[in-house]
Design a protein around this motif. Sequence first.
Motif, PDB file in Angstrom:
ATOM      1  N   PRO A 108       0.809  -1.230   0.000  1.00 33.08           N
ATOM      2  CA  PRO A 108       0.000   0.000   0.000  1.00 33.08           C
ATOM      3  C   PRO A 108       0.843   1.283   0.000  1.00 33.08           C
ATOM      4  O   PRO A 108       0.382   2.327  -0.453  1.00 33.08           O
ATOM      5  CB  PRO A 108      -0.820  -0.105   1.288  1.00 33.08           C
ATOM      6  N   VAL A 109       2.054   1.202   0.484  1.00 36.96           N
ATOM      7  CA  VAL A 109       2.960   2.354   0.450  1.00 36.96           C
ATOM      8  C   VAL A 109       3.492   2.559  -0.964  1.00 36.96           C
ATOM      9  O   VAL A 109       3.613   3.687  -1.451  1.00 36.96           O
ATOM     10  CB  VAL A 109       4.142   2.144   1.439  1.00 36.96           C
ATOM     11  N   LEU A 110       3.784   1.475  -1.637  1.00 40.74           N
ATOM     12  CA  LEU A 110       4.396   1.532  -2.961  1.00 40.74           C
ATOM     13  C   LEU A 110       3.395   1.766  -4.092  1.00 40.74           C
ATOM     14  O   LEU A 110       3.692   2.457  -5.060  1.00 40.74           O
ATOM     15  CB  LEU A 110       5.171   0.233  -3.211  1.00 40.74           C
ATOM     16  N   ALA A 111       2.204   1.222  -3.971  1.00 42.03           N
ATOM     17  CA  ALA A 111       1.208   1.290  -5.048  1.00 42.03           C
ATOM     18  C   ALA A 111       0.910   2.708  -5.535  1.00 42.03           C
ATOM     19  O   ALA A 111       0.855   2.936  -6.751  1.00 42.03           O
ATOM     20  CB  ALA A 111      -0.073   0.583  -4.627  1.00 42.03           C
ATOM     21  N   PRO A 112       0.747   3.701  -4.662  1.00 39.09           N
ATOM     22  CA  PRO A 112       0.459   5.052  -5.143  1.00 39.09           C
ATOM     23  C   PRO A 112       1.609   5.687  -5.938  1.00 39.09           C
ATOM     24  O   PRO A 112       1.424   6.702  -6.605  1.00 39.09           O
ATOM     25  CB  PRO A 112       0.185   5.861  -3.874  1.00 39.09           C
ATOM     26  N   LEU A 113       2.778   5.093  -5.880  1.00 44.18           N
ATOM     27  CA  LEU A 113       3.937   5.640  -6.596  1.00 44.18           C
ATOM     28  C   LEU A 113       4.037   5.113  -8.023  1.00 44.18           C
ATOM     29  O   LEU A 113       4.799   5.650  -8.826  1.00 44.18           O
ATOM     30  CB  LEU A 113       5.224   5.312  -5.832  1.00 44.18           C
ATOM     31  N   ALA A 114       3.288   4.067  -8.347  1.00 46.74           N
ATOM     32  CA  ALA A 114       3.408   3.424  -9.663  1.00 46.74           C
ATOM     33  C   ALA A 114       3.116   4.382 -10.806  1.00 46.74           C
ATOM     34  O   ALA A 114       3.871   4.424 -11.784  1.00 46.74           O
ATOM     35  CB  ALA A 114       2.487   2.210  -9.738  1.00 46.74           C
ATOM     36  N   GLU A 115       2.062   5.152 -10.713  1.00 48.57           N
ATOM     37  CA  GLU A 115       1.724   6.057 -11.815  1.00 48.57           C
ATOM     38  C   GLU A 115       2.657   7.269 -11.904  1.00 48.57           C
ATOM     39  O   GLU A 115       3.238   7.515 -12.961  1.00 48.57           O
ATOM     40  CB  GLU A 115       0.275   6.526 -11.708  1.00 48.57           C
ATOM     41  N   PRO A 116       2.866   8.016 -10.809  1.00 43.17           N
ATOM     42  CA  PRO A 116       3.724   9.196 -10.951  1.00 43.17           C
ATOM     43  C   PRO A 116       5.199   8.860 -11.217  1.00 43.17           C
ATOM     44  O   PRO A 116       5.941   9.684 -11.736  1.00 43.17           O
ATOM     45  CB  PRO A 116       3.568   9.945  -9.630  1.00 43.17           C
ATOM     46  N   PHE A 117       5.609   7.643 -10.877  1.00 38.49           N
ATOM     47  CA  PHE A 117       6.998   7.240 -11.085  1.00 38.49           C
ATOM     48  C   PHE A 117       7.085   6.095 -12.098  1.00 38.49           C
ATOM     49  O   PHE A 117       7.950   5.228 -11.999  1.00 38.49           O
ATOM     50  CB  PHE A 117       7.642   6.838  -9.757  1.00 38.49           C
ATOM     51  N   CYS A 118       6.203   6.106 -13.098  1.00 35.85           N
ATOM     52  CA  CYS A 118       6.177   5.015 -14.080  1.00 35.85           C
ATOM     53  C   CYS A 118       7.491   4.901 -14.851  1.00 35.85           C
ATOM     54  O   CYS A 118       7.877   3.816 -15.264  1.00 35.85           O
ATOM     55  CB  CYS A 118       4.998   5.168 -15.033  1.00 35.85           C
ATOM     56  N   ARG A 119       8.214   5.980 -15.006  1.00 38.20           N
ATOM     57  CA  ARG A 119       9.511   5.926 -15.703  1.00 38.20           C
ATOM     58  C   ARG A 119      10.611   5.344 -14.818  1.00 38.20           C
ATOM     59  O   ARG A 119      11.705   5.059 -15.289  1.00 38.20           O
ATOM     60  CB  ARG A 119       9.916   7.310 -16.191  1.00 38.20           C
TER      61      ARG A 119
END
Length: 128
Positions: A9-20
């Motif tokens: 749950p900590v990592l999931a929100p980072l997937a889209e803004p840090f897709c690169r």
Amino acid sequence: MQLNHAFDPVLAPLAEPFCRQADTLLDLRACASSKTRPGRCVACYFALQTAAAARVIAKLCPLRNWLETHIEVVASDESSRPLEAFPLQLSESEDLETYCRRTMAEFHENRAYGSTGINLAFRYKQAA
């Protein structure tokens, strides 16, 4: 302790803004989930921080809090005997080198051990 449930749950929100930075996110997840290579987790945090646009930098706060809760810095003597553990504090550093240099300077200036050499390393906190 299985970290997947607490860490995803900590990592999931980072997937889209840090897709690169998908490789960095996957590396971070692998290390945190298996409780291996805590230094790599810290390096991944700083890599994400460096890559972050100003509008998404705040999204790293839950990750930083998780890392500071689960990882610490340990000092050991030349025989690898632990001397002291102290908290990981990432908020005042812009990169890994700055953090490490600041930590070493703090330790050098404010500690006195009879050892000829002191090693500093990251480790996962031990369960109480």
